[in-house]
Enzyme design. Structure first.
Site, PDB file in Angstrom:
ATOM      1  N   ASN A 142       0.610  -0.199   5.774  1.00 40.61           N
ATOM      2  CA  ASN A 142       1.570  -0.894   4.706  1.00 40.61           C
ATOM      3  C   ASN A 142       2.297  -2.238   4.855  1.00 40.61           C
ATOM      4  OD1 ASN A 142       4.234  -0.477   2.099  1.00 40.61           O
ATOM      5  ND2 ASN A 142       2.362  -1.513   2.334  1.00 40.61           N
ATOM      6  N   GLY A 143       2.318  -3.441   4.864  1.00 39.87           N
ATOM      7  CA  GLY A 143       2.934  -4.205   4.773  1.00 39.87           C
ATOM      8  C   GLY A 143       1.718  -5.148   5.610  1.00 39.87           C
ATOM      9  N   CYS A 184       0.265  -0.774   0.436  1.00 41.66           N
ATOM     10  CA  CYS A 184      -0.152  -0.109   0.602  1.00 41.66           C
ATOM     11  C   CYS A 184       1.177   1.255  -0.094  1.00 41.66           C
ATOM     12  CB  CYS A 184      -1.034  -0.080   1.094  1.00 41.66           C
ATOM     13  SG  CYS A 184      -1.566  -1.704   1.279  1.00 41.66           S
ATOM     14  N   TYR A 217      10.769  -3.307  -9.047  1.00 38.08           N
ATOM     15  CA  TYR A 217       8.643  -2.548  -9.869  1.00 38.08           C
ATOM     16  C   TYR A 217       8.141  -2.274  -9.256  1.00 38.08           C
ATOM     17  CZ  TYR A 217       4.112  -3.795 -11.066  1.00 38.08           C
ATOM     18  OH  TYR A 217       2.721  -3.101 -10.591  1.00 38.08           O
ATOM     19  N   GLY A 223      -1.774   1.083  -4.496  1.00 34.52           N
ATOM     20  CA  GLY A 223      -2.515   0.542  -4.231  1.00 34.52           C
ATOM     21  C   GLY A 223      -3.648   1.504  -4.881  1.00 34.52           C
TER      22      GLY A 223
HETATM   23  P1  5GP Z   1       2.833 -12.583 -14.547  1.00 35.10           P
HETATM   24  O1  5GP Z   1       4.348 -12.839 -15.224  1.00 35.10           O
HETATM   25  O2  5GP Z   1       2.101 -12.341 -12.972  1.00 35.10           O
HETATM   26  O3  5GP Z   1       1.407 -12.720 -15.553  1.00 35.10           O
HETATM   27  O4  5GP Z   1       3.534 -10.009 -14.584  1.00 35.10           O
HETATM   28  C1  5GP Z   1       4.373 -10.248 -14.564  1.00 35.10           C
HETATM   29  C2  5GP Z   1       3.948  -8.632 -14.914  1.00 35.10           C
HETATM   30  O5  5GP Z   1       3.137  -7.862 -14.361  1.00 35.10           O
HETATM   31  C3  5GP Z   1       5.233  -8.131 -15.071  1.00 35.10           C
HETATM   32  O6  5GP Z   1       5.008  -7.289 -16.560  1.00 35.10           O
HETATM   33  C4  5GP Z   1       5.039  -6.827 -14.316  1.00 35.10           C
HETATM   34  O7  5GP Z   1       6.110  -5.700 -14.593  1.00 35.10           O
HETATM   35  C5  5GP Z   1       4.354  -7.011 -13.587  1.00 35.10           C
HETATM   36  N1  5GP Z   1       4.228  -7.043 -11.298  1.00 35.10           N
HETATM   37  C6  5GP Z   1       4.935  -8.208 -11.201  1.00 35.10           C
HETATM   38  N2  5GP Z   1       4.459  -7.637  -9.648  1.00 35.10           N
HETATM   39  C7  5GP Z   1       3.692  -7.106 -10.028  1.00 35.10           C
HETATM   40  C8  5GP Z   1       2.455  -6.400  -8.897  1.00 35.10           C
HETATM   41  O8  5GP Z   1       2.564  -7.021  -7.780  1.00 35.10           O
HETATM   42  N3  5GP Z   1       1.461  -6.129  -9.458  1.00 35.10           N
HETATM   43  C9  5GP Z   1       1.169  -5.573 -10.476  1.00 35.10           C
HETATM   44  N4  5GP Z   1      -0.053  -5.034 -11.308  1.00 35.10           N
HETATM   45  N5  5GP Z   1       1.810  -5.766 -11.756  1.00 35.10           N
HETATM   46  C10 5GP Z   1       3.140  -6.629 -11.245  1.00 35.10           C
HETATM   47 MG    MG Z   2       5.063  -4.673 -16.036  1.00 36.38          MG
END
Ligand code: 5GP
Ligand code: MG
Length: 471
Positions: free
Chosen positions: A109-110, A8, A249, A35
């Site tokens: 957050n956590g 968050c 990320y 979030g």
């Molecule tokens: P997946 O392998 O789960 O289909 O998705 C990987 C993609 O999701 C990557 O483009 C990465 O940037 C993104 N991603 C990684 N961690 C998260 C997250 O916690 N939330 C979201 N929305 N995207 C994520």
């Molecule tokens: Mg991505």
């Protein structure tokens, strides 16, 4: 029961004479990437507290009318990240209650790993709880203890195990707290002559015209009130364990962590990736937006031309917030279109920051081929994610993590790439700047990559099913 395991955004402000509700709104807006499920603001005018929270994005939740119901000179705010099955207003934060010392608001957050035990203890003492949230547990620990706020906060820190970056509102002070491991980030800044702010990431400071002072240290309690900024160690610091995934990320590329801009770290990750895993290709494309800095770094180091391979619809939320795998798969084509003019007849390196469930990479490889790419080499700027997170990131369950179930070769076949390579753990830690001269990484939690959880208790939890652990 819900499983609130949240990544968050939190914010706090003490600034007499400022329109604190409006500043909190803009700060939450700058932290929107942390979030997208719900947003809330709680304020105090020195007498009573006020709160408004609702489901949705910050600019869907707030308007001139409800901001006008949030007077005062101190405030906290929260953006909540959704996890499957927990999209409920009662999980929205801040939580606000009345205590013997006046109002108490908490934005968290956590994730507390010993929340189940703490819950049981509270229930046995006759304390009623209205949700399954670990944040409510902290609120009740604070409300039910004795002494002033600082001593209550120290008492709570002695009992809570796990990840917490908190902003806390009381009648006359805002507090910022970081757990002794420092899993989740929190920074403090200055606003004008006598105002102070706290935020998960420094990008929020720039937005509201505040100046970054420093990060809140692991185990530290920062109090902002009429006497200015007061800091004390609330609990002894443990092995510093900032989440590496913040660098990979989560964090916004313009945020500062430990004196470095995230965008620069991500470019460095891309350069390291290019050295470790070169590819026979003509161009480098990113999976926008999160993969872009690493792709730029990859192109710089490899000497290959960087161009855009996809156009992303920027008005679609992050795919993780879709509740089912089927929707997640569909959302890839809802989100990205290829640019055939850039791809036609080209051998392409596609750089992304991570593969989590593995639903995104496959359809993107196909989109590149549809756009005319003759070869697609996938490069990932984090190591394979094989283990779930208990420190506040919804990193899926072990069964959902593609790298837990399949080898790199298998994943390559499943996503239909000509080749696939991830950065090494060591390469990643070097790029992050966290390698000792003897080669051991320090300062970071890499549990999702290594399975080595910084808190031993977590290994115990890991043996339970998530349902048992969080139910
Ligand atoms: P997946 O392998 O789960 O289909 O998705 C990987 C993609 O999701 C990557 O483009 C990465 O940037 C993104 N991603 C990684 N961690 C998260 C997250 O916690 N939330 C979201 N929305 N995207 C994520
Ligand atoms: Mg991505």
């Amino acid at each position: 029961m819900d499983k609130p395991r949240d990544k968050c955004g939190v914010f706090g402000i003490y600034a007499p004479g400022e329109d604190i509700a409006r500043l909190t709104f803009f700060a939450l807006h700058a932290l929107q990437h942390r979030g997208q499920e719900s947003a809330g603001i709680a304020t105090s005018d020195g007498h009573v507290a006020h709160i408004y929270k609702a489901m949705g994005l910050v600019n869907q939740v707030f308007n001139e009318e409800n901001l006008a119901t949030l007077p005062g000179h101190l405030a906290i705010g929260h953006n909540r990240y959704s996890t499957t099955g927990s999209s409920k207003l009662r999980n929205a934060q801040p939580l606000l209650i009345e205590t013997a010392l006046g109002p108490l608001g908490v934005a968290h957050n956590g994730n507390l790993i010993n929340a189940p035990q703490l819950r049981r203890d509270l229930l046995q003492r006759g304390v009623g709880l209205s949700s399954s949230s670990d944040t409510e547990v902290m609120v009740q620990l604070l409300a039910g203890s004795h002494g002033d706020w600082n001593s209550r906060l120290r008492g709570m820190m002695a009992q809570a195990e796990g990840a917490y970056a908190l902003t806390i509102l009381t009648r006359n002070a805002v507090f910022g707290l970081r757990d002794p491991w420092g899993f989740r980030p929190l920074a403090v800044g200055k606003l004008g002559k006598s105002g102070y702010v706290l935020a998960s990431e420094s990008c929020a400071f720039a937005t509201i015209g505040a100046e970054f002072i420093r990060e809140v240290q692991p185990g530290e309690i920062v109090r902002l009130d009429a006497n200015g900024l007061h800091a004390e160690q609330g609990a002894a610091p443990r092995n510093f364990s900032l989440c590496t995934f913040e660098h990979i990320y989560f964090a916004r590329p313009d945020s500062l962590f430990q004196g470095r801009v995230i965008h620069a770290i991500r470019q460095e990750l891309g350069r390291a990736l290019a050295r470790e895993a070169p590819a026979p290709a003509d161009i480098v494309v990113a999976v926008p937006d999160s993969g872009t800095p690493a792709a730029i770094g990859y192109a710089q180091e490899s000497g290959l031309h960087f161009t855009e391979g996809f156009i992303k619809n920027r008005y679609i939320g992050r795919t993780f917030i879709q509740p089912t795998d089927r929707l997640r798969q569909n959302s890839v084509s809802l989100k990205f279109n290829p640019l055939p003019g850039n791809l036609n007849g080209k051998r392409v390196v596609m750089v992304d920051d991570s593969i989590v469930r593995g639903n995104t990479a496959g359809p993107l490889v196909q989109l590149l081929r549809d756009g005319g790419a003759t070869e697609v080499h996938v490069r990932v700027s984090s190591p394979p994610i094989k283990h779930p997170c208990f420190m506040g990131v919804d990193m899926a369950t072990r069964a959902e993590l593609i790298a837990h179930n399949f080898s790199v070769d298998d994943i390559c076949r499943r996503i239909g790439a000509d080749s696939l390579a991830y950065i090494s753990l060591e390469g990643m830690m070097r790029a992050v700047g966290a390698i000792d001269p003897d080669g051991t990484p320090h300062g970071y939690c890499n549990a999702c990559f290594t399975g080595n959880y910084p808190i031993p208790l977590v290994e115990e939890m890991d043996k339970l099913s998530l349902e048992q652990a969080f139910g």
